[in-house]
Write an enzyme that holds these catalytic residues in place. Structure first.
Site, PDB file in Angstrom:
ATOM      1  N   ASP A  48       0.841  -1.200   0.000  1.00  0.00           N
ATOM      2  CA  ASP A  48       0.000   0.000   0.000  1.00  0.00           C
ATOM      3  C   ASP A  48       0.876   1.251   0.000  1.00  0.00           C
ATOM      4  OD1 ASP A  48      -2.862   1.161   0.675  1.00  0.00           O
ATOM      5  OD2 ASP A  48      -1.423   2.227   1.952  1.00  0.00           O
ATOM      6  N   TYR A  53       2.654   9.840   0.163  1.00  0.00           N
ATOM      7  CA  TYR A  53       3.709   9.261   1.007  1.00  0.00           C
ATOM      8  C   TYR A  53       5.106   9.550   0.446  1.00  0.00           C
ATOM      9  CZ  TYR A  53      -0.236   6.374   2.690  1.00  0.00           C
ATOM     10  OH  TYR A  53      -1.437   5.923   3.163  1.00  0.00           O
ATOM     11  N   LYS A  78      -2.818   5.929  -4.191  1.00  0.00           N
ATOM     12  CA  LYS A  78      -3.923   6.880  -3.951  1.00  0.00           C
ATOM     13  C   LYS A  78      -3.485   8.235  -4.488  1.00  0.00           C
ATOM     14  CE  LYS A  78      -3.986   4.550   0.549  1.00  0.00           C
ATOM     15  NZ  LYS A  78      -2.567   4.337   0.862  1.00  0.00           N
ATOM     16  N   HIS A 112      -7.813   9.422  -2.207  1.00  0.00           N
ATOM     17  CA  HIS A 112      -7.226   9.318  -0.859  1.00  0.00           C
ATOM     18  C   HIS A 112      -8.136   9.907   0.226  1.00  0.00           C
ATOM     19  CE1 HIS A 112      -3.047   8.982   1.213  1.00  0.00           C
ATOM     20  NE2 HIS A 112      -4.003   8.721   2.075  1.00  0.00           N
ATOM     21  N   LEU A 193      -3.216  -1.744  13.496  1.00  0.00           N
ATOM     22  CA  LEU A 193      -2.658  -2.100  14.813  1.00  0.00           C
ATOM     23  C   LEU A 193      -2.762  -0.923  15.768  1.00  0.00           C
ATOM     24  CD1 LEU A 193       0.594  -3.908  13.545  1.00  0.00           C
ATOM     25  CD2 LEU A 193      -1.573  -4.963  14.260  1.00  0.00           C
ATOM     26  N   SER A 235       5.292  -2.273   9.151  1.00  0.00           N
ATOM     27  CA  SER A 235       6.448  -2.471  10.017  1.00  0.00           C
ATOM     28  C   SER A 235       7.692  -2.353   9.165  1.00  0.00           C
ATOM     29  CB  SER A 235       6.406  -3.843  10.705  1.00  0.00           C
ATOM     30  OG  SER A 235       7.571  -3.967  11.513  1.00  0.00           O
ATOM     31  N   ARG A 240       8.775  -8.603  12.705  1.00  0.00           N
ATOM     32  CA  ARG A 240       7.370  -8.196  12.870  1.00  0.00           C
ATOM     33  C   ARG A 240       6.616  -8.273  11.541  1.00  0.00           C
ATOM     34  NH1 ARG A 240       9.514  -4.850  17.002  1.00  0.00           N
ATOM     35  NH2 ARG A 240       9.864  -3.054  15.644  1.00  0.00           N
ATOM     36  N   ASN A 244       3.273 -10.444  11.166  1.00  0.00           N
ATOM     37  CA  ASN A 244       2.014  -9.805  10.769  1.00  0.00           C
ATOM     38  C   ASN A 244       1.365 -10.506   9.569  1.00  0.00           C
ATOM     39  OD1 ASN A 244       2.523  -7.990  12.805  1.00  0.00           O
ATOM     40  ND2 ASN A 244       3.133  -6.303  11.470  1.00  0.00           N
ATOM     41  N   ARG A 270      -8.786   9.489  13.671  1.00  0.00           N
ATOM     42  CA  ARG A 270      -7.828  10.504  14.108  1.00  0.00           C
ATOM     43  C   ARG A 270      -8.071  11.814  13.361  1.00  0.00           C
ATOM     44  NH1 ARG A 270      -4.092   6.885  12.997  1.00  0.00           N
ATOM     45  NH2 ARG A 270      -3.232   7.828  11.136  1.00  0.00           N
TER      46      ARG A 270
HETATM   47  N1  LIG Z   1      -5.680   5.924   3.667  1.00  0.00           N
HETATM   48  C1  LIG Z   1      -5.171   6.693   4.604  1.00  0.00           C
HETATM   49  O1  LIG Z   1      -5.541   7.875   4.759  1.00  0.00           O
HETATM   50  C2  LIG Z   1      -4.124   6.146   5.523  1.00  0.00           C
HETATM   51  C3  LIG Z   1      -3.814   6.818   6.709  1.00  0.00           C
HETATM   52  C4  LIG Z   1      -2.829   6.264   7.543  1.00  0.00           C
HETATM   53  C5  LIG Z   1      -2.194   5.087   7.178  1.00  0.00           C
HETATM   54  N2  LIG Z   1      -2.494   4.473   5.991  1.00  0.00           N
HETATM   55  C6  LIG Z   1      -1.795   3.226   5.552  1.00  0.00           C
HETATM   56  O2  LIG Z   1      -1.919   2.249   6.572  1.00  0.00           O
HETATM   57  C7  LIG Z   1      -0.621   1.772   6.924  1.00  0.00           C
HETATM   58  C8  LIG Z   1      -0.581   1.284   8.351  1.00  0.00           C
HETATM   59  O3  LIG Z   1      -0.998   2.280   9.254  1.00  0.00           O
HETATM   60  P1  LIG Z   1      -0.016   2.927  10.328  1.00  0.00           P
HETATM   61  O4  LIG Z   1       1.363   2.837   9.835  1.00  0.00           O
HETATM   62  O5  LIG Z   1      -0.599   4.266  10.643  1.00  0.00           O
HETATM   63  O6  LIG Z   1      -0.255   2.061  11.637  1.00  0.00           O
HETATM   64  P2  LIG Z   1      -0.171   0.506  12.055  1.00  0.00           P
HETATM   65  O7  LIG Z   1       0.153  -0.345  10.912  1.00  0.00           O
HETATM   66  O8  LIG Z   1      -1.407   0.246  12.837  1.00  0.00           O
HETATM   67  O9  LIG Z   1       1.019   0.521  13.108  1.00  0.00           O
HETATM   68  C9  LIG Z   1       2.343   0.732  12.741  1.00  0.00           C
HETATM   69  C10 LIG Z   1       3.187   0.751  14.021  1.00  0.00           C
HETATM   70  O10 LIG Z   1       3.040  -0.498  14.685  1.00  0.00           O
HETATM   71  C11 LIG Z   1       4.337  -1.077  14.900  1.00  0.00           C
HETATM   72  N3  LIG Z   1       4.202  -2.522  14.679  1.00  0.00           N
HETATM   73  C12 LIG Z   1       4.047  -3.153  13.498  1.00  0.00           C
HETATM   74  N4  LIG Z   1       3.952  -4.480  13.676  1.00  0.00           N
HETATM   75  C13 LIG Z   1       4.054  -4.691  15.013  1.00  0.00           C
HETATM   76  C14 LIG Z   1       4.042  -5.856  15.807  1.00  0.00           C
HETATM   77  N5  LIG Z   1       3.913  -7.064  15.252  1.00  0.00           N
HETATM   78  N6  LIG Z   1       4.167  -5.702  17.155  1.00  0.00           N
HETATM   79  C15 LIG Z   1       4.311  -4.482  17.696  1.00  0.00           C
HETATM   80  N7  LIG Z   1       4.341  -3.338  17.007  1.00  0.00           N
HETATM   81  C16 LIG Z   1       4.208  -3.443  15.655  1.00  0.00           C
HETATM   82  C17 LIG Z   1       5.249  -0.428  13.891  1.00  0.00           C
HETATM   83  O11 LIG Z   1       6.563  -0.325  14.388  1.00  0.00           O
HETATM   84  P3  LIG Z   1       7.827  -1.066  13.670  1.00  0.00           P
HETATM   85  O12 LIG Z   1       7.955  -0.478  12.292  1.00  0.00           O
HETATM   86  O13 LIG Z   1       8.971  -0.730  14.560  1.00  0.00           O
HETATM   87  O14 LIG Z   1       7.514  -2.530  13.642  1.00  0.00           O
HETATM   88  C18 LIG Z   1       4.648   0.973  13.770  1.00  0.00           C
HETATM   89  O15 LIG Z   1       5.137   1.824  14.785  1.00  0.00           O
HETATM   90  C19 LIG Z   1       0.280   2.988   6.634  1.00  0.00           C
HETATM   91  O16 LIG Z   1       1.624   2.612   6.595  1.00  0.00           O
HETATM   92  C20 LIG Z   1      -0.305   3.443   5.321  1.00  0.00           C
HETATM   93  O17 LIG Z   1       0.158   2.599   4.257  1.00  0.00           O
HETATM   94  C21 LIG Z   1      -3.478   4.967   5.165  1.00  0.00           C
END
Ligand SMILES: NC(=O)c1ccc[n+]([C@@H]2O[C@H](COP(=O)([O-])OP(=O)(O)OC[C@H]3O[C@@H](n4cnc5c(N)ncnc54)[C@H](OP(=O)(O)O)[C@@H]3O)[C@@H](O)[C@H]2O)c1
Length: 278
Positions: A48, A53, A78, A112, A193, A235, A240, A244, A270
């Site tokens: 994704d 980004y 997006k 987006h 997560l 991640s 991890r 995942n 958020r």
């Molecule tokens: N459409 C939108 O508007 C939108 C908005 C926000 C995000 N997104 C997409 O969604 C993706 C994911 O969302 P996100 O990055 O906000 O949050 P997330 O995936 O919920 O969480 C990422 C965080 O969790 C940690 N993590 C990952 N796997 C883990 C595990 N097994 N155990 C413990 N901690 C873990 C990661 O750290 P480490 O890297 O150190 O593992 C990182 O700090 C984004 O990267 C993006 O591609 C889309």
């Protein structure tokens, strides 16, 4: 449970999306390339990214270096608010994304944010649906659309195959998911997560993690999958990343699912899609 979900769409051929994808924001440059490269090595087949980004180039490099055939990797991107509009405008956004990615088609292209102040998101959806006909994108969808945004798209006679929204057990966003499901729109969970925060400490998550000898993140991702969502955890850590992805070979009981459901705080996303967008 199969590894893939099926996207409803305008395409004549069925489009399948791997249920777990790698999120890439806010990784950029070498960090992003490395994270995507090791993910593809570990078996991820869904990445994704987004114009916003500033990492489509790094994602494309990692895909190219993986040695995988193009058809084996599902790439979502997006586009931003200045590309909302008619077919030529959205097509230009798709072509610029393809250039940055070094690819010749996209698997999934999303609006987006609705950016309702410009009131061009319905037109953008019409344009995306038309782009599928050209083969430049295999499927299309929206992101951060609330039920009243989705409603306007449905009124125009279109059903987005996907709505990518923020969902984790503390932010279940039930009203949005109900609207998605009611319309036949697949929910893809971003920040699945809870950005690695408090939800991974919740007793409703830690209990099954101990019983099943799994990590809290695996429990949360399994909860998403058992409720029919796609999830895109991010991640940068290879261990991890592997954990995942490894969420298809165990199951949460009905009671465990109910207990995780019960920790929803009722809090919204958020960022409010009526106020925020880019
Ligand atoms: N459409 C939108 O508007 C939108 C908005 C926000 C995000 N997104 C997409 O969604 C993706 C994911 O969302 P996100 O990055 O906000 O949050 P997330 O995936 O919920 O969480 C990422 C965080 O969790 C940690 N993590 C990952 N796997 C883990 C595990 N097994 N155990 C413990 N901690 C873990 C990661 O750290 P480490 O890297 O150190 O593992 C990182 O700090 C984004 O990267 C993006 O591609 C889309």
């Amino acid at each position: 449970m199969s590894d893939n979900a099926v996207l409803n769409g305008t395409s004549v051929t069925e489009v399948q999306i791997p249920r777990i994808g790698l999120g890439t924001s806010p990784l950029t440059g070498g960090q992003c390339r490395e994270a995507v490269g090791q993910a593809l090595d570990s078996g991820y087949r869904h990445i994704d990214t987004a114009e916003n980004y500033a990492n489509e180039d790094a994602v494309g490099q990692a895909v190219a270096e993986s040695g995988l055939r193009r058809s084996e990797v599902f790439v979502t991107t997006k586009f931003n608010r200045d590309s909302h509009g008619d077919v030529a405008t959205v097509r230009s956004a798709a072509e610029r994304a393809l250039q940055r990615l070094g690819l010749d088609y996209l698997d999934l292209l999303l609006v987006h944010w609705p950016n309702p102040d410009q009131d061009r998101y319905v037109r953008s959806c019409e344009s995306l649906a038309a782009l599928v006909e050209t083969g430049l994108v295999r499927s299309w969808g929206v992101s951060n659309f609330k039920p009243h945004h989705l409603e306007k798209v449905l009124e125009a006679g279109l059903v987005p195959p996907v709505n990518q929204i923020q969902v984790d057990p503390h932010h279940a966003q039930r009203s949005i998911e109900r609207a998605n499901t009611g319309a036949g729109v697949l929910t893809a969970a971003y920040s699945p997560l809870g950005r690695g925060g408090a939800v991974l400490e919740d007793p409703a998550v830690r209990g099954p993690a101990e019983r099943l000898n799994r990590t809290p993140a695996q429990i949360v991702l399994r909860w998403h999958l058992q409720q029919g969502r796609v999830a895109i955890p991010r991640s940068g850590d290879p261990t991890r990343e592997r954990q995942n992805l490894d969420v298809l070979s165990f199951e949460l009981s009905a009671d465990e699912m109910t207990a995780v459901d019960a920790v929803d705080t009722g809090a919204g996303a958020r960022l409010d899609a009526d106020e925020f967008g880019h």
